[in-house]
Design a protein around this motif. Structure first.
Motif, PDB file in Angstrom:
ATOM      1  N   HIS A   3       0.845  -1.203   0.000  1.00 32.45           N
ATOM      2  CA  HIS A   3       0.000   0.000   0.000  1.00 32.45           C
ATOM      3  C   HIS A   3       0.870   1.238   0.000  1.00 32.45           C
ATOM      4  O   HIS A   3       1.820   1.329   0.779  1.00 32.45           O
ATOM      5  CB  HIS A   3      -0.911   0.004   1.236  1.00 32.45           C
ATOM      6  N   LYS A  55      -5.599  -0.977  -7.403  1.00 38.13           N
ATOM      7  CA  LYS A  55      -6.522  -1.256  -6.288  1.00 38.13           C
ATOM      8  C   LYS A  55      -7.098  -2.659  -6.407  1.00 38.13           C
ATOM      9  O   LYS A  55      -7.949  -3.060  -5.615  1.00 38.13           O
ATOM     10  CB  LYS A  55      -7.664  -0.240  -6.291  1.00 38.13           C
ATOM     11  N   LYS A  67      -7.323  -0.727  -2.012  1.00 39.60           N
ATOM     12  CA  LYS A  67      -6.516   0.478  -1.782  1.00 39.60           C
ATOM     13  C   LYS A  67      -5.315   0.438  -2.713  1.00 39.60           C
ATOM     14  O   LYS A  67      -4.899  -0.638  -3.137  1.00 39.60           O
ATOM     15  CB  LYS A  67      -6.017   0.535  -0.329  1.00 39.60           C
ATOM     16  N   THR A  68      -4.733   1.614  -2.973  1.00 41.73           N
ATOM     17  CA  THR A  68      -3.603   1.664  -3.909  1.00 41.73           C
ATOM     18  C   THR A  68      -2.427   0.844  -3.373  1.00 41.73           C
ATOM     19  O   THR A  68      -1.924   1.107  -2.284  1.00 41.73           O
ATOM     20  CB  THR A  68      -3.153   3.123  -4.137  1.00 41.73           C
TER      21      THR A  68
END
Ligand SMILES: Cc1cc2nc3c(=O)[nH]c(=O)nc-3n(C[C@H](O)[C@H](O)[C@H](O)COP(=O)(O)O)c2cc1C
Length: 387
Positions: free
Chosen positions: A211, A290, A295-296
């Motif tokens: 992340h 994602k 989430k990134t």
């Protein structure tokens, strides 16, 4: 040869020899394991750094077992890293998951993933219900409460929050003498966790594996240092050798939090295929997506990530997205396409060349950094401070 010396105030604070921390890496390629298990964490602690367990994907009992195992493998300090996301499964809605939690996934997402499977040439199969039932079943609010109780009961020397704010637990952690670290990717969150009582802020730049945020390490670290001073700051993201460590120490960081470089450690719980893909990767072979968690997250890229990005599908919140992709991950494994599984890794992948013991990786970083800081500057810079 004598052992190099490289100390900062972080060494005194944590009781370690070198200011290098093993990032608490949780998710392992395609499963709910953890890269940084007791073996890897103990190897780093025994070598003079701080080993940190990546507990994010573990239920409370597995977490307790790993903590006890580290203690059996080293008498040195160690840490535990957990994710404390504020938006898990789309909100704090309490309650248990349905018998088959895939019922929570919107039909449009399922259809989109079916099409993606077709595009990457794998047959779309549904994971058998009994396998889904065997997945860890976090309550809808997330599983961090139960995990945090274990961290507190076990009185671990260091706790790190990878996402979110450890503030609600800080008082109880401090009462045990636990040093609290918190990872951030921007100045706003750095201020938030510092105000919430974190003892050390870990500023993690965009280059990082896993992340990651949007700001590069070189720009982020000094801005976080200025924002939270006098609290100490550790740098993360893109530190793969002693040059990186020396650079962040020059910026004023008190140490480095290193992930990707330890993915190719012998003791890492990382499938050989994924280690080889990191070793073969160039600096251009990672991509932020994602797809795997909502989430990134920076991964070694693969055709599934590329098809997902091209599909225009919007990721679901953390937790739900992981559920949404269970079937396509299962399909990939059944098709023998482990190259499509998650393989989080950072941009320093391009400089990693071989699988080595963790102690050798750590000592290589420290020896090079101490040489640069103590004896020379790599660009042969001439610098004499003015009076
Ligand atoms: C495979 C992998 C798993 C990760 N899992 C976690 C995690 O569970 N919790 C966390 O705080 N950070 C996690 N991270 C991010 C690391 O803590 C760290 O910030 C990052 O690896 C540093 O950048 P580097 O990869 O360039 O060294 C992960 C990173 C990788 C590569």
């Amino acid at each position: 040869m004598t052992r190099p010396v490289l100390r900062t105030k972080l060494c005194d604070m944590l009781g370690i020899e070198y200011p290098v921390l093993l990032a608490g890496m949780g998710p392992v390629a395609g499963g709910m394991g953890g890269v940084a298990t007791a073996e890897l964490a103990a190897a780093v602690s025994n070598a003079g750094g701080l080993g940190v367990l990546g507990g994010a994907g573990w239920g409370a009992e597995r977490l307790r077992d790993e903590i006890r195992k580290v203690r059996s493998l080293t008498n040195k300090p160690f840490g535990v890293d957990l994710l404390l996301p504020s938006n898990y499964m789309g909100g704090a809605a309490a309650g248990e998951l349905p018998a088959d939690p895939r019922e929570l996934i919107p039909a449009a997402m399922k259809d989109g993933l079916r099409k993606i499977a077709h595009d990457v040439g794998i047959e779309y199969l549904e994971m058998p219900r009994e396998q889904v039932a065997a997945l860890p079943r976090p309550p809808r609010g997330g599983m961090s409460d139960a995990q945090m109780e274990v961290v507190i009961e076990e009185k671990v020397p260091v706790f790190a929050s990878g996402l979110g704010n450890p503030a609600p637990w800080v008082e109880r952690l401090h009462a045990n003498g636990t040093v609290v670290l918190s990872l951030v990717g921007n100045v706003k969150n750095a201020r938030r966790v510092a105000d919430g009582g974190a003892d050390v802020v870990v500023a993690q730049g965009h280059e990082a594996g896993g992340h990651t945020g949007r700001i590069g390490t070189l720009a982020l670290v000094p801005q976080v240092i200025d924002a939270v001073s006098p609290k100490p700051v550790i740098a993360a993201g893109g530190i793969g050798d002693g040059r990186g460590l020396a650079a962040v120490l020059a910026m004023g960081a008190v140490g480095a939090w290193v992930g990707t470089a330890f993915l190719v450690a012998k003791e890492a719980n990382q499938p050989l295929l994924q280690q080889q893909r990191i070793i073969q990767a160039t600096e251009e072979d990672t991509r932020v997506t994602k797809l795997y968690s909502g989430k990134t997250m920076r991964n070694i890229t693969n055709p599934l990530i590329e098809a997902w990005d091209a599909s225009g599908l919007a990721a679901l919140p953390m937790g739900l997205q992981t559920l949404a992709i269970q079937d396509i991950m299962y399909s990939a494994r059944q098709a023998g396409r482990d190259d499509l599984l998650m393989n989080a890794a950072g941009q320093v992948s391009g400089m990693l060349r071989e699988v080595r013991p963790a102690a050798e990786i750590l000592h290589g970083i420290v020896a090079e950094a101490s040489e640069i800081v103590g004896r020379r500057l790599p660009g042969e810079v001439t610098a004499v401070p003015g009076a």
